[in-house]
Design a protein around this motif. Structure first.
Motif, PDB file in Angstrom:
ATOM      1  N   PRO A 129       0.841  -1.200   0.000  1.00 39.25           N
ATOM      2  CA  PRO A 129       0.000   0.000   0.000  1.00 39.25           C
ATOM      3  C   PRO A 129       0.876   1.251   0.000  1.00 39.25           C
ATOM      4  O   PRO A 129       1.800   1.381   0.805  1.00 39.25           O
ATOM      5  CB  PRO A 129      -0.811  -0.122   1.292  1.00 39.25           C
ATOM      6  N   GLN A 148      -7.349  -2.239  -3.545  1.00 42.03           N
ATOM      7  CA  GLN A 148      -7.966  -1.617  -2.379  1.00 42.03           C
ATOM      8  C   GLN A 148      -7.480  -0.176  -2.302  1.00 42.03           C
ATOM      9  O   GLN A 148      -6.296   0.099  -2.538  1.00 42.03           O
ATOM     10  CB  GLN A 148      -7.578  -2.362  -1.094  1.00 42.03           C
ATOM     11  N   PHE A 169      -2.657   0.323   6.866  1.00 46.62           N
ATOM     12  CA  PHE A 169      -3.545   0.591   5.739  1.00 46.62           C
ATOM     13  C   PHE A 169      -4.890  -0.054   5.988  1.00 46.62           C
ATOM     14  O   PHE A 169      -4.991  -1.261   6.204  1.00 46.62           O
ATOM     15  CB  PHE A 169      -2.937   0.058   4.442  1.00 46.62           C
ATOM     16  N   PRO A 171      -8.419  -0.306   4.065  1.00 46.67           N
ATOM     17  CA  PRO A 171      -9.113   0.026   2.812  1.00 46.67           C
ATOM     18  C   PRO A 171     -10.528   0.522   3.039  1.00 46.67           C
ATOM     19  O   PRO A 171     -11.215   0.079   3.968  1.00 46.67           O
ATOM     20  CB  PRO A 171      -9.092  -1.298   2.045  1.00 46.67           C
ATOM     21  N   GLU A 174     -12.809  -1.676  -2.430  1.00 49.25           N
ATOM     22  CA  GLU A 174     -11.968  -2.662  -3.115  1.00 49.25           C
ATOM     23  C   GLU A 174     -12.723  -3.274  -4.288  1.00 49.25           C
ATOM     24  O   GLU A 174     -13.958  -3.356  -4.288  1.00 49.25           O
ATOM     25  CB  GLU A 174     -11.492  -3.750  -2.155  1.00 49.25           C
ATOM     26  N   ALA A 190      -4.369   6.487  -1.217  1.00 46.75           N
ATOM     27  CA  ALA A 190      -3.608   5.279  -0.896  1.00 46.75           C
ATOM     28  C   ALA A 190      -4.209   4.100  -1.650  1.00 46.75           C
ATOM     29  O   ALA A 190      -5.435   3.955  -1.731  1.00 46.75           O
ATOM     30  CB  ALA A 190      -3.646   5.016   0.607  1.00 46.75           C
ATOM     31  N   HIS A 191      -3.348   3.254  -2.205  1.00 45.69           N
ATOM     32  CA  HIS A 191      -3.851   2.102  -2.951  1.00 45.69           C
ATOM     33  C   HIS A 191      -2.918   0.908  -2.787  1.00 45.69           C
ATOM     34  O   HIS A 191      -1.709   1.052  -2.610  1.00 45.69           O
ATOM     35  CB  HIS A 191      -4.052   2.431  -4.436  1.00 45.69           C
ATOM     36  N   HIS A 192      -3.534  -0.255  -2.852  1.00 45.52           N
ATOM     37  CA  HIS A 192      -2.814  -1.514  -2.642  1.00 45.52           C
ATOM     38  C   HIS A 192      -3.347  -2.531  -3.640  1.00 45.52           C
ATOM     39  O   HIS A 192      -4.526  -2.901  -3.599  1.00 45.52           O
ATOM     40  CB  HIS A 192      -3.037  -2.001  -1.201  1.00 45.52           C
TER      41      HIS A 192
END
Length: 379
Positions: A129, A148, A169, A171, A174, A190-192
């Motif tokens: 993330p 996510q 992190f 989420p 998603e 923020a992204h994962h």
């Protein structure tokens, strides 16, 4: 050429989503079939000119490792079947047919688009993330990947980690993306992403210089300009009352001197355009082995030769009182607005000998001899 925005119009996307909120677009490019596969990407990552990375680890174990290319076959042979990702930048510059994909994003100003980064991930592959400071379009090219995202997050990063991975992190949304799906993310979201099976994600990023980037480049530009500018003077100097102090009047004079260095040149706009034509450019275009004359260029065009833009040349232009200032990888050329727009529109500009006046011919000759365009022949 249709924009890859699904049912959204360009106006809807720019007004409702661009730099405002994420946007998931199912089947942005229906039936998308990638022109490169994982083996092609691995081969490119072995080349000296390519910028590539191998990332291994998981967010759960926090066991991240990072290696930078170029790589050898033994590097890939040592990888397992899970939890690694290969990333290669500027792929469209190494494989020119992919520039057609970038052109589908022409609803964004050309000078704002950066490059096509392709990542191939094994099952479980991820880079953790993280947060980007620029807009990005994440196109799923092969396999399925879970994304996510979170707009609110704690900014603390993992310590002693080779990647900028968030320490925590949580989420908020998603999705699972399939080939042809695309996720747009504005800056500071923020992204994962985690690969659910082996596959590729193609990332079309934007150029977003920081204040520090612009000021550092400006300093270099002023330092190498032909005129040094004025020098600090203080004809009404008074004896200091306190040792070592720079008084407010002196600071004001220094500030005026610094700003006059920009205003006196009256070229700040030119600097900014030149800067954007080379910002984040990994390699400079190389001049051809032999120079071409204007007469030879006319002859070649009349004999059916075409033009092909060097993939490492970024073009942009600004209007001027006499036409346009065209910028190519930091270099400036004066030309007509017609020539500037034509050269920027396609990687293979549609120009014939009959379309060129003497000024345009000379400009185009200079650009070819600087390596920005190549002459191509049908045979």
């Amino acid at each position: 050429m249709n924009a890859p925005l699904g049912l959204l119009t360009t106006q809807q996307f720019l007004e409702e989503y661009w730099q405002k909120k994420p946007c998931l677009i199912r089947q942005a490019i229906p039936g998308f079939e990638p022109l490169l596969d994982g083996d092609d990407l691995a081969g490119l990552a072995c080349e000296e000119m390519a910028e590539s990375r191998l990332v291994s680890g998981t967010f759960e174990a926090q066991d991240w490792t990072l290696a930078n290319g170029p790589f050898g076959e033994s590097d890939f042979a040592a990888l397992g079947d899970e939890n690694w990702t290969l990333l290669v930048q500027d792929v469209e510059k190494h494989y020119a047919p992919l520039q057609a994909l970038i052109q589908q994003f022409s609803f964004i100003p050309q000078w704002r688009l950066d490059d096509l980064m392709i990542s191939f991930a094994a099952t479980g592959g991820s880079v953790g993330p993280h947060v980007d400071q620029y807009d990005v379009f994440l196109l799923q090219a092969e396999g399925n990947r879970q994304w996510q995202i979170a707009s609110s997050f704690e900014p603390d990063l993992l310590q002693d980690c080779p990647l900028n991975v968030l320490k925590r992190f949580q989420p908020e949304q998603e999705w699972v993306l399939e080939p042809g799906d695309m996720l747009y993310l504005p800056p500071n979201v923020a992204h994962h992403g985690v690969a659910l099976e082996p596959g590729m994600t193609w990332s079309i990023g934007s150029r977003a210089p920081s204040t520090a980037d612009l000021l550092q480049g400006l300093g270099e530009w002023l330092a190498y300009s032909e005129q040094e500018g004025g020098r600090y003077t203080d004809p009404d100097l008074k004896s200091p009352e306190r040792a070592g102090e720079i008084n407010l009047e002196a600071l004001q004079d220094l500030r005026k001197l610094m700003l006059s260095g920009i205003n006196e040149n009256q070229k700040l706009d030119n600097y900014l355009a030149a800067f954007m034509s080379r910002f984040r450019l990994a390699h400079d275009p190389m001049p051809p082995p032999a120079a071409v004359s204007p007469e030879k260029l006319l002859e070649e065009l009349r004999n059916g030769a075409g033009l092909f833009r060097n993939p490492w040349t970024r073009l942009c232009w600004v209007e001027s009182p006499t036409g346009a200032h065209l910028y190519a990888a930091g270099q400036s050329y004066e030309c007509s607005t017609w020539l500037a727009e034509t050269l920027c529109e396609w990687e293979k500009p549609r120009i014939s000998a009959e379309m060129l006046d003497q000024a345009s011919l000379e400009t185009l000759t200079k650009m070819i001899n600087s390596g920005h365009f190549l002459l191509t022949h049908k045979d």
